[in-house]
Scaffold this motif. Sequence first.
Motif, mmCIF file in Angstrom:
data_model
loop_
_atom_site.group_PDB
_atom_site.id
_atom_site.type_symbol
_atom_site.label_atom_id
_atom_site.label_comp_id
_atom_site.label_asym_id
_atom_site.label_seq_id
_atom_site.Cartn_x
_atom_site.Cartn_y
_atom_site.Cartn_z
ATOM 1 N N GLY A 121 50.473 81.321 86.653
ATOM 2 C CA GLY A 121 50.184 82.531 87.393
ATOM 3 C C GLY A 121 49.367 83.487 86.556
ATOM 4 O O GLY A 121 49.625 83.653 85.361
ATOM 5 N N LEU A 125 50.139 87.425 90.533
ATOM 6 C CA LEU A 125 51.151 86.359 90.628
ATOM 7 C C LEU A 125 51.984 86.308 89.353
ATOM 8 O O LEU A 125 53.203 86.145 89.413
ATOM 9 C CB LEU A 125 50.497 85.003 90.900
ATOM 10 N N ALA A 126 51.366 86.479 88.198
ATOM 11 C CA ALA A 126 52.106 86.507 86.932
ATOM 12 C C ALA A 126 53.112 87.659 86.930
ATOM 13 O O ALA A 126 54.263 87.496 86.509
ATOM 14 C CB ALA A 126 51.148 86.635 85.750
ATOM 15 N N ILE A 129 56.068 86.739 89.286
ATOM 16 C CA ILE A 129 56.945 85.738 88.670
ATOM 17 C C ILE A 129 57.856 86.395 87.635
ATOM 18 O O ILE A 129 59.076 86.174 87.636
ATOM 19 C CB ILE A 129 56.112 84.598 88.039
#
Length: 170
Positions: A121, A125-126, A129
């Motif tokens: 990610g 997205l990182a 997460i």
Amino acid sequence: MAEKEILPFGDPVLRKKSKPVREITPKILRILDDMVDTLYAEEGRAGLAAPQIGILRRLIVMDCGEGLIELIDPEILEMDGEQTGPEACLSFPGYTGIVKRAKYVKIKTLTRTGETVYLEGHDYLARCIQHEIDHLNGILYIDHVEEGQLYLNQSQQKADLMAALKLSWK
């Protein structure tokens, strides 16, 4: 499948560490389905971890704009870079905080069928997460917010004001 109630800030379950999923059973799949229903029922949602619905298992569902992602027993393997930006949480409705996170993460997780997969990610997205995996470890995004960087959203302020005005008319 059913929508579940999201635990609010202050509920002690949110500060507990989740247990691993030893086996993917019909019950685990039902929990994932309920989590998906709950996630999509919420406005402005990105992710939901099982502790947020009172279940201390290492389960996450996310949709950060590219479709549904389900994580079972996720484990961060690599992190790199740095980004700072706004985060919110379904357990803290109406609030946004500025949080520093890694810009890139690589995780290992299981699929519904028990297959081990690796997911990378970047950027948003990182951030998602990391936020959701923190929930599995009893860590909340406000633990990362620097002093003075937690804000009440304008729409929430308006809703609080309207509620206060309605109460004052009675």
